[in-house]
Design an enzyme around this catalytic site. Structure first.
Site, PDB file in Angstrom:
ATOM      1  N   GLU A 207      64.256  50.194  52.228  1.00 28.49           N
ATOM      2  CA  GLU A 207      62.851  50.596  52.394  1.00 28.49           C
ATOM      3  C   GLU A 207      62.101  49.703  53.370  1.00 28.49           C
ATOM      4  O   GLU A 207      61.362  50.183  54.230  1.00 28.49           O
ATOM      5  CB  GLU A 207      62.124  50.630  51.038  1.00 28.49           C
ATOM      6  CG  GLU A 207      62.462  51.837  50.180  1.00 28.49           C
ATOM      7  CD  GLU A 207      63.783  51.701  49.424  1.00 28.49           C
ATOM      8  OE1 GLU A 207      64.410  50.622  49.512  1.00 28.49           O
ATOM      9  OE2 GLU A 207      64.184  52.663  48.752  1.00 28.49           O
TER      10      GLU A 207
ATOM     11  N   HIS B 238      60.246  54.802  37.061  1.00 31.93           N
ATOM     12  CA  HIS B 238      60.212  55.944  37.979  1.00 31.93           C
ATOM     13  C   HIS B 238      59.028  56.876  37.737  1.00 31.93           C
ATOM     14  O   HIS B 238      59.100  58.059  38.034  1.00 31.93           O
ATOM     15  CB  HIS B 238      61.513  56.753  37.876  1.00 31.93           C
ATOM     16  CG  HIS B 238      62.674  56.138  38.587  1.00 31.93           C
ATOM     17  ND1 HIS B 238      63.322  55.029  38.116  1.00 31.93           N
ATOM     18  CD2 HIS B 238      63.271  56.451  39.762  1.00 31.93           C
ATOM     19  CE1 HIS B 238      64.302  54.701  38.948  1.00 31.93           C
ATOM     20  NE2 HIS B 238      64.285  55.545  39.966  1.00 31.93           N
TER      21      HIS B 238
END
Lengths: 328, 333
Positions: free
Chosen positions: A62, A131
């Protein structure tokens, strides 16, 4: 195509496809956007249509690919960087906060960063604490960024183009729980201003101010409230930074009551900021204290009933507003 | 072709070229010394990281680049900026926090930016600019522009995950980046042996399949040769290269550093390898320049540094009303 139902997913996909067709400088990169077709099938078949130069699969990296997106934007491209989900975005936070957000100001206006970062976000699929984040407030804290929240199909379809046209970094929050939701798209797209909030439903008794998954919940609640004789206005913030204060102020000045709804946990949230602005600008217009319905201050748990209890539900909005207006 | 390449790798060291290189190293040295002086006079504030001792690296690498190449540096970047062509006065004004500075005075010592020379900072989060460099090279590749991106960083950055991510992406995408490690042996105050399990840093390039090399960063001619070789390879192949320049910082990490972590004797040992006298002695031996030339160049440099300070003294502060200007781009009509 009036009257035709379309999923939120398909809206995003059409927007991406259109952007790729419109401008050779646009490309999309992120984890699994190509061969896999997108973790949520948003970019399915785009690799076949546009090729690997424009639909770039990246490693799980990322910080690397968000940083590369910033560099590519500096180099004249118009990257759409997909961070698969907001939950992984903190790995790239240094790039976003220290590079994307600062470069223009820190360089004295020399280097702007025309980058779009999209991330799928939110609660609702029983994915447990790591999540299920709602981190809009976290990113909305950073000057130099434009933070958009896609609460409707219309915005899913039409927000990307103005975001790509923006000379500065834009982060778009999309909502995983809405991907399969079907709605009618307005037959002609009015041009979307990504500096403006939008009144989704006009009303005179109270302003429900929200964003993201809160928009359809608020509209659902408003329909129910209407049956009870309460005419609620629904304001979709859409732009969480820079906040469109004027639309908020105009709505509250009209309805004299504000009820704020968001999935993010309550402390230091977007609604904290909206509430403060209402106090600053609309104190004497208010007939009642500003009230909020926000996410619970917990890591989001896995079981459905607890997950549901962690974020506002339409029934709670209805009850709270009836109480506020003493209709209960 | 071969001959041409050979020539670009070992340029004929004519009198003018020799003077220019010496001038650049001396300019960095004296500019940095003056900066320290201005810091103690409180004309410059914030962090100030000096490049004294490492001059051969910036000078040796920068001469290999073309104006269209992108350059990204760390927060110890005054030297790079000077050699890249930013005016000393504009850099000094930046450190004075004046709007005539290269970043309108908003960045200070650590954030020198200049669009004209494609100088992209002045980046002060260690390893934070490496991925940006990869992205810039990616844009060049996509737009089929024949240029490369040179990214300077210290060996401290190589312990960051961001280094590994950037190296992997550059190799994966085969983009023209020169990863230029300035190994000055200390990540702030912690020595290489305490920060890297593998202290032969160039070996790390192999893990990514990136061609790598290492050079004595105190030897200008060696740096020139290594940089020219690396740059020629990148231009030819479009692939990244990793070059480690082993160097040493003679002064403290920043103006706040009491240097408790190293012996003075170690610094004195390294000073024997000072790149400036090292290079000048070579020029003397080769009878390329004379002591008179040196004095003359030194005089020019001192004048230029003095003029930089004089200029900064005349510069103005940005009006407070402009505080928020450029947080976002101004509307383009």
């Amino acid at each position: 195509m009036p009257g035709q139902l379309i999923t939120y997913r398909e809206c995003i996909k059409q927007a991406i496809r259109e952007a790729l067709q419109a401008d050779e400088r646009v490309f999309i990169m992120g984890e699994d956007v190509g061969r896999y077709g997108g973790a949520f099938a948003v970019s399915k078949n785009l690799l076949q249509e546009f090729g690997p130069e424009r639909i770039m699969d990246t490693p799980l990296s990322e910080a690397g690919f968000v940083g590369a997106g910033i560099g590519a934007a500096l180099g004249g491209m118009r990257p759409i960087v997909e961070v698969m989900t907001v939950n992984f975005s903190l790995l790239a936070l240094d790039q976003i906060a220290n590079n994307a957000a600062t470069l223009l100001h820190m360089s004295g206006g020399q280097f702007n960063v025309p980058l779009v970062i999209r991330m799928s976000s939110g609660v609702g699929r029983q994915l447990a604490a790591q999540h299920s984040h709602s981190w809009e407030p976290l990113f909305a804290h950073l000057p130099g960024l434009r933070i958009l929240s896609v609460g409707t199909h219309e915005d899913a379809r039409y927000m990307l183009a103005p975001a790509l046209a923006d000379p500065d970094p834009v982060i778009i929050f999309e909502y995983t729980s809405m991907l399969n939701l079907e709605k009618e798209l307005p037959d002609s797209a009015e041009s979307i201003e990504i500096s403006k909030a939008k009144v989704r439903r006009a009303g005179k008794d109270i302003s429900i101010i929200t964003y993201g998954t809160g928009v359809y919940k608020a509209l659902e609640a408003a329909t129910e409230l209407a049956a009870a004789g309460i005419d609620a206005e629904v304001v979709d913030l859409r732009v969480l930074r820079p906040l469109d204060e004027e639309t908020i102020v105009a709505s509250v000045a009209k309805t004299n009551r504000a009820f704020l709804v968001e999935d993010a946990s309550r402390s230091v949230s977007v609604s904290s900021e909206v509430s403060a602005r209402i106090m600053e600008r609309c104190f004497y217009d208010l007939d009642a204290p500003v009230q909020r319905l926000c996410g619970a201050e917990v890591p989001i748990p896995y079981p459905k009933h607890l997950e549901d209890a962690s974020v506002p539900q339409p029934a709670q909005i209805v009850t709270a507003i009836k109480t506020l207006l003493q209709h209960a | 072709m071969e001959q041409q390449e050979q020539q670009s790798i070992n340029p004929p060291l004519g009198n003018e070229q020799a003077k220019k290189l010496l001038y650049q190293m001396l300019l960095i040295r004296k500019f940095e010394e003056k900066s320290a002086e201005m810091y103690t006079q409180e004309k410059i504030r914030g962090f100030l990281h000096l490049y004294v001792g490492e001059e051969a690296v910036a000078v040796g690498v920068m001469q290999a680049l073309r104006p269209e190449d992108n350059v990204l540096c760390t927060y110890r970047e005054h030297g790079h900026a000077l050699v890249r062509g930013l005016k000393p006065g504009v850099i000094m004004a930046e450190m004075y926090g004046r709007q005539e500075g290269c970043s309108r005075g908003r960045g200070g010592s650590m954030h020198l930016f200049d669009a004209k020379t494609k100088f992209y900072g002045g980046n002060a989060i260690v390893a934070g600019h490496l991925a940006m460099a990869v992205g810039m090279a990616l844009a060049d590749k996509k737009m089929k522009r024949d240029q490369l991106t040179c990214c300077f960083f210290g060996e401290g950055a190589m312990a960051e995950g961001a280094f590994h991510e950037a190296m992997n992406l550059a190799a994966l995408w085969q983009v023209p980046v020169l990863f230029l490690c300035e190994n000055n042996l200390y990540a702030m105050g912690t020595a290489l042996r305490y920060t890297h399990a593998q202290t032969n840093l160039e070996l790390k390039g192999a893990a990514f399949g990136i061609d790598s090399s290492t050079v004595d960063g105190m030897d200008l001619l060696a740096v020139i040769k290594a940089a020219n070789t690396a740059v020629a390879a990148i231009r030819k192949t479009g692939k990244p290269h990793f070059l480690v320049c082993n160097t040493y910082r003679f002064r403290a990490h920043s103006m706040f550093d009491a240097e408790l972590y190293r012996d003075k004797s170690e610094v004195e040992e390294w000073k024997k390898r000072d790149p400036i006298p090292g290079y000048f002695n070579y020029l003397l031996q080769q009878q390329i320049l004379t002591d008179v030339d040196f004095k003359k160049i030194e005089g020019q440099v001192e004048l230029e540094v003095k003029q930089a300070v004089d200029f900064a003294e005349t510069c103005s502060l940005e009006p407070v009303e402009e505080l928020t200007k450029y947080t976002y781009s101004e509307k383009q009509d």
